[in-house]
Scaffold this motif. Sequence first.
Motif, short mmCIF file in Angstrom:
data_model
loop_
_atom_site.label_atom_id
_atom_site.label_comp_id
_atom_site.label_asym_id
_atom_site.label_seq_id
_atom_site.Cartn_x
_atom_site.Cartn_y
_atom_site.Cartn_z
N ALA A 1 -2.04 -9.20 -2.24
CA ALA A 1 -2.58 -10.48 -2.67
C ALA A 1 -1.97 -11.64 -1.89
O ALA A 1 -2.68 -12.59 -1.49
N GLU A 2 -0.67 -11.58 -1.66
CA GLU A 2 -0.01 -12.66 -0.93
C GLU A 2 -0.46 -12.70 0.53
O GLU A 2 -0.68 -13.78 1.10
N LEU A 3 -0.61 -11.55 1.15
CA LEU A 3 -1.08 -11.52 2.53
C LEU A 3 -2.50 -12.06 2.65
O LEU A 3 -2.83 -12.80 3.59
N VAL A 4 -3.36 -11.69 1.70
CA VAL A 4 -4.72 -12.23 1.70
C VAL A 4 -4.69 -13.75 1.50
O VAL A 4 -5.42 -14.49 2.17
N ARG A 5 -3.84 -14.22 0.61
CA ARG A 5 -3.73 -15.67 0.38
C ARG A 5 -3.34 -16.40 1.66
O ARG A 5 -3.79 -17.53 1.90
N ARG A 6 -2.54 -15.75 2.49
CA ARG A 6 -2.11 -16.37 3.74
C ARG A 6 -3.14 -16.21 4.86
O ARG A 6 -2.89 -16.63 5.99
N GLY A 7 -4.26 -15.58 4.54
CA GLY A 7 -5.35 -15.52 5.51
C GLY A 7 -5.38 -14.30 6.40
O GLY A 7 -6.07 -14.29 7.42
N HIS A 8 -4.66 -13.24 6.05
CA HIS A 8 -4.58 -12.04 6.89
C HIS A 8 -5.56 -10.97 6.42
O HIS A 8 -5.95 -10.93 5.25
N SER A 9 -5.93 -10.10 7.34
CA SER A 9 -6.74 -8.94 6.97
C SER A 9 -5.81 -7.80 6.56
O SER A 9 -4.79 -7.55 7.21
N VAL A 10 -6.17 -7.13 5.47
CA VAL A 10 -5.28 -6.15 4.86
C VAL A 10 -6.07 -4.91 4.49
O VAL A 10 -7.20 -5.00 3.97
N VAL A 11 -5.48 -3.75 4.72
CA VAL A 11 -6.00 -2.51 4.18
C VAL A 11 -4.90 -1.92 3.29
O VAL A 11 -3.72 -1.94 3.65
N GLY A 12 -5.29 -1.46 2.10
CA GLY A 12 -4.31 -0.93 1.16
C GLY A 12 -4.73 0.42 0.63
O GLY A 12 -5.93 0.73 0.54
N PHE A 13 -3.73 1.24 0.26
CA PHE A 13 -3.99 2.61 -0.16
C PHE A 13 -3.23 2.91 -1.45
O PHE A 13 -2.07 2.52 -1.62
N ASP A 14 -3.89 3.65 -2.35
CA ASP A 14 -3.21 4.18 -3.52
C ASP A 14 -3.80 5.55 -3.82
O ASP A 14 -5.01 5.76 -3.67
N ARG A 15 -2.94 6.47 -4.24
CA ARG A 15 -3.42 7.84 -4.51
C ARG A 15 -4.26 7.91 -5.77
O ARG A 15 -4.94 8.92 -6.00
N TYR A 16 -4.21 6.87 -6.61
CA TYR A 16 -5.04 6.79 -7.81
C TYR A 16 -5.70 5.41 -7.83
O TYR A 16 -5.65 4.68 -6.85
N THR A 17 -6.33 5.07 -8.95
CA THR A 17 -6.90 3.74 -9.12
C THR A 17 -6.03 2.96 -10.09
O THR A 17 -5.98 3.28 -11.28
N PRO A 18 -5.31 1.95 -9.62
CA PRO A 18 -4.42 1.20 -10.52
C PRO A 18 -5.22 0.34 -11.50
O PRO A 18 -6.33 -0.10 -11.16
N PRO A 19 -4.62 0.07 -12.67
CA PRO A 19 -3.36 0.63 -13.17
C PRO A 19 -3.60 2.03 -13.73
O PRO A 19 -4.49 2.23 -14.55
N HIS A 20 -2.80 2.98 -13.28
CA HIS A 20 -2.92 4.36 -13.73
C HIS A 20 -1.63 4.78 -14.41
O HIS A 20 -0.64 4.04 -14.41
N THR A 21 -1.62 5.95 -14.98
CA THR A 21 -0.48 6.38 -15.80
C THR A 21 0.43 7.37 -15.09
O THR A 21 1.29 7.98 -15.72
N MET A 22 0.30 7.50 -13.77
CA MET A 22 1.03 8.53 -13.05
C MET A 22 2.35 8.05 -12.46
O MET A 22 3.18 8.85 -12.05
N GLY A 23 2.55 6.74 -12.38
CA GLY A 23 3.76 6.22 -11.77
C GLY A 23 4.56 5.36 -12.71
O GLY A 23 4.89 5.76 -13.84
N SER A 24 4.86 4.13 -12.27
CA SER A 24 5.69 3.21 -13.05
C SER A 24 4.91 2.05 -13.63
O SER A 24 5.31 1.50 -14.66
N ALA A 25 3.85 1.63 -12.96
CA ALA A 25 3.15 0.39 -13.34
C ALA A 25 2.05 0.67 -14.35
O ALA A 25 0.85 0.62 -14.05
N HIS A 26 2.46 1.01 -15.57
CA HIS A 26 1.51 1.19 -16.66
C HIS A 26 2.27 1.01 -17.96
O HIS A 26 3.43 0.63 -17.97
N SER A 27 1.61 1.21 -19.07
CA SER A 27 2.24 1.20 -20.40
C SER A 27 2.30 -0.18 -21.03
O SER A 27 3.31 -0.56 -21.61
N ASP A 28 1.23 -0.94 -20.89
CA ASP A 28 0.95 -2.06 -21.80
C ASP A 28 1.75 -3.33 -21.53
O ASP A 28 1.18 -4.37 -21.23
#
Length: 372
Positions: free
Chosen positions: A18-45
């Motif tokens: 998000a910050e790179l896009v805000r600064r006007g850069h082109s970005v490609v991003g990858f995740d093994r799931y679709t966030p927010p998902h329950t397989m890592g750390s960034a979940h749980s309400d």
Amino acid sequence: MHDFAVIGLGAIGSATAAELVRRGHSVVGFDRYTPPHTMGSAHSDTRMIRAAWYHGSPYMPLVRDAFRRWKKLERSSGRTLLRTGGALMMGPEDGRVFAGSPLRGVVRPDTGDLLLSVEEVVERFPWLRPDHGTVTIYEPGAAVLSLEACIAAMLEAAGAANLRFDEPATGWSASASGVRIRTERGEYSARRLAIAAGAWTPQLLPELSLPLEVERTVQYWFEPAGPHADTLAEGPAWVWELAREGTWYGFPPTERGLKAGMHFQAGRGTDVERVDRAVGTEETRELRRLFGRYAPGVAGALAHASVCLYTNTPDEDFILDRHPDHPEAVLFAGGSGHAFKFAPVLGSLLADLLTDEPTSGALAPFSIDRFR
């Protein structure tokens, strides 16, 4: 070729994109799931954001900046991201909770925080039963972050990026011409790369032999019960070090229930590919025992439980630095169970490294060199 690539689109990765896009850069991003998902750390309400824990540490300016950035994102996204309800920091004065945070440095006239006796805790929050000798700091300005809404807002802010969900990055390489990222679907090129892959970091950076331990932790939601069920939702959240059991935390109830769990317990190391995601009845029984002793009658029927993964460094401080052998790549690793609250700040710092912006010494405590 994109300007930048980001591997991992959880809290830190989505903030970086998000910050790179805000600064006007082109970005490609990858995740093994679709966030927010329950397989890592960034979940749980929910997650806490509080300052008292960090007084006198390098995190203090970061947490102040994080409050400001979350509020700005809340306004721009139109989503409700923060709810101020206060937080309690509890435990023995010489214990882990207050280590590095002398009470005189935490409770000051300019903070609004209060040092409460056991009797004052019970008077203000009659559903709690602290042991004699428990030290409590009440931070009324602390807030609860709505995790899924926060990640959704950051991914929306990165909407101009090419975000590739359910597409795990399997490897990467760097050369004078930039970086190449390999996935199960193909290869992608960019000038520079940010890696924020959480528990999967060691698989992407085996050459660094980072001292990261993946820890299995369980988060529970109970139906609020007892005569104080209606007032629990007003707050506060709590982080409470207990003499033998470890550090117990809890949140004001949301639609999912009253959330609680244990923060940092020995013997919970695991492997990200083989983690046990089933929650046993004995685990739940142990947490109920804590409620019965320290907050009797508050936790009703179990509504839900899920496994969350911490990725810990030996000193529990983050790694945020350039790759020592490939300056085209930067990395964030070792969130150690307390990174989420800082996400928009950490994303901005990673973007600074990628774009060669000065970081004013803010990254010195998080250098990878301390483990080399």
